[in-house]
Design an enzyme around this catalytic site. Structure first.
Site, PDB file in Angstrom:
ATOM      1  N   ASP A  74       9.441   6.409   0.492  1.00 45.16           N
ATOM      2  CA  ASP A  74       8.771   7.739   0.258  1.00 45.16           C
ATOM      3  C   ASP A  74       8.066   8.682   1.327  1.00 45.16           C
ATOM      4  O   ASP A  74       7.062   9.265   0.724  1.00 45.16           O
ATOM      5  CB  ASP A  74       7.779   6.755  -1.025  1.00 45.16           C
ATOM      6  N   MET A 125       9.168   1.822   0.084  1.00 47.78           N
ATOM      7  CA  MET A 125      10.517   1.184   1.633  1.00 47.78           C
ATOM      8  C   MET A 125       9.330  -0.354   1.127  1.00 47.78           C
ATOM      9  O   MET A 125       8.802  -1.392   0.857  1.00 47.78           O
ATOM     10  CB  MET A 125       9.628   1.691   2.434  1.00 47.78           C
ATOM     11  N   HIS A 126      10.805  -1.309   2.153  1.00 52.31           N
ATOM     12  CA  HIS A 126      10.513  -2.895   2.497  1.00 52.31           C
ATOM     13  C   HIS A 126      11.230  -3.657   1.358  1.00 52.31           C
ATOM     14  O   HIS A 126      10.985  -4.632   2.018  1.00 52.31           O
ATOM     15  CB  HIS A 126       9.676  -2.569   3.526  1.00 52.31           C
TER      16      HIS A 126
END
Length: 491
Positions: A239, A82-83
């Site tokens: 995830d 992520m991110h």
């Protein structure tokens, strides 16, 4: 028999698996992804093209070894780290390497955003943090404006894979939740955040719910890997959220601890309950009308890998055996595992790893044990942050690569006070959850049940009593060093 494919794009590897309709795992594969580069202090980047290279290798190997199963796939689900900030130009070529979840360069931008108070953070689910996507966009505005001028599309890592598979630029609510641009309650892009940050809305992809179909695999891709024509690709999930889906942590109050490259303490909720003051992440889950409360830690099993290299051994299993053979209680050494900063509960990108208390008699086993304990103590901080925010954590699943170590599970259980359930196939959590989402995208109903529990680890009361003062020592060490970390920050 119909099959479903889950693809999980991690920081260190792509994992893929094929499920049949009975949720039997027919095939699994893991392909390494090139390690992140750190070109400057606090930076953490990956070449965007390396992600598809690893996915392509995984699909090629599945086609070679499990072609009949791959030929029966009807739905694909994606999950991923992520991110990450991935910018593409008008021809969908990467503008620059992706800035990853543990990139801390946007600390000043995050601090400036958070100085405005918690009103916006309560909408977006988390305080402004350097590793989130939007502060990194602001960093680029300041330091690399030419990159933003070239950019036409912003995609999260797994969605770059979707673009190659389907030609569609789409993300899902659970991955978008980690951008600091999503209205978590409304499950859509936040106009207020976009206006506050001065972001060009045209950069942002369409958002869908995680089980929603987002297109079909392009014919040339299907032919290349032996997939049938018309395979549906689901919205997918970040995830951690996909990991929850994989082990059935979707009902209110169910929880898990994930110990992979990073680590999380995760609790599913049936309503949106923001708690940014505690650095708790309140994000959309990957089922509609579901959310989560999460303590997100930047350093998990990666800390053990780093210390193993420093100890001169790449045999992590052997090192764990060495620790277990001499284990009698807490290590005399303390380890702060903040190799790449920390989020919950400190929101401190400048924190760094520290091994404290070394003497001429210190042994390698004591050092490795201190690493296991340091990660366990950081998880205890995460549990405390969730409890302080009003989210009670009781029994929890235990997943991720670190969950294979029973000793580490025992230490974490004692340090946190949590009863941990180890699952059959728990290491496949995110890819398994993604495959479940791929199944749902085809229209098949899904009962997101929990896998078989292979072991329940209850806190050892005597060990917990021994660890309680060590946790306080650990917290005291961080508090003492926090000013030093900031004094030594890159300029």
């Amino acid at each position: 028999m119909t099959c479903f494919l889950g693809i999980d794009l991690g920081t260190s590897a792509v994992k893929a698996l094929i499920l049949d309709e009975a949720e039997t795992v027919l095939a699994t594969i893991s392909v390494p992804v090139p390690a992140p580069a750190h070109p400057t202090p606090l930076a953490s980047e990956q070449e965007i093209g390396s992600w598809w290279d690893a996915v392509s290798t995984a699909l090629t190997r599945l086609a070679q070894d499990h072609g009949p199963a791959l030929a029966r796939v009807r739905g694909i689900g994606l999950s991923g780290q992520m991110h990450g900030l991935s910018l593409l130009d008008a021809e969908d070529r990467p503008v620059r390497p992706a800035m990853l979840w543990n990139d801390g360069r946007a600390e000043a931008e995050a601090e400036a955003l958070q100085a405005q108070g918690y009103d916006l953070a309560r909408i977006l689910g988390v305080p402004a943090m350097a590793g989130l996507t939007a502060p990194k966009l602001m960093w680029l505005q300041r330091h690399e404006p030419a990159s933003l001028e070239r950019a036409r599309h912003l995609l999260l890592p797994k969605d770059v894979i979707r673009l190659t598979l389907t030609g569609e630029r789409v993300t899902d609510v659970s991955d978008a939740a980690g951008t600091w641009l999503l209205d978590q309650a409304a499950r859509c892009w936040s106009d207020r955040a976009i206006d506050t940050l001065g972001i060009d809305r045209r950069l942002l992809p369409l958002i869908v719910e995680s089980p929603a179909p987002t297109g079909t695999v392009r014919p040339e891709i299907a032919r290349r890997f032996g997939l049938p024509q018309g395979v549906i690709v689901a919205g997918g999930a970040g995830d951690t959220l996909a990991g929850g889906m994989g082990i059935g942590v979707v009902e209110d109050g169910r929880a898990f601890v994930s110990l992979g490259t990073s680590a999380q303490v995760f609790v599913a909720t049936d309503s949106y309950r923001p708690a940014p003051e505690n650095a708790v992440h309140s994000f959309c889950h990957c089922l509609p009308a579901r959310w989560c409360a999460m303590a997100a830690l930047l350093n998990g099993a990666s800390a053990l890998g780093a210390m193993s290299r420093l100890a001169g051994s790449d045999d992590i299993a052997g090192l764990l055996d060495e620790v277990e053979a001499s284990f009698t209680g807490p290590s005399p050494l303390l380890f702060l595992p903040y190799l790449t900063g920390e989020r919950s509960p400190h929101n401190d990108p400048f924190a760094r790893g520290v091994l404290f208390g070394i003497t001429s008699d210190s042994s390698r086993a004591q050092m490795i044990q201190a690493v296991l304990e340091g990660v366990a103590f950081s998880l205890a901080d995460g549990v405390a942050a969730l409890n302080a925010a009003g989210t009670s954590v009781g029994a929890a699943g235990f997943i991720g690569g670190g969950a294979r170590s029973r000793l580490w599970a025992r230490i974490i259980s004692a340090a946190t006070g949590l009863t941990l359930n180890r699952f059959a196939g728990g290491e496949h959590g995110a890819a398994f959850g993604a495959a479940r989402l791929g199944r749902m995208a085809t229209g098949q109903p899904l009962d997101a049940g929990m896998p078989a529990v292979i072991e329940t680890i209850v806190p050892d009361l005597s060990l917990r009593e021994a660890y309680l003062p060590r946790v306080e020592d650990y917290r005291s060490l961080y508090r003492a060093l926090r000013p030093e970390f900031r004094r030594g920050k890159p300029t």
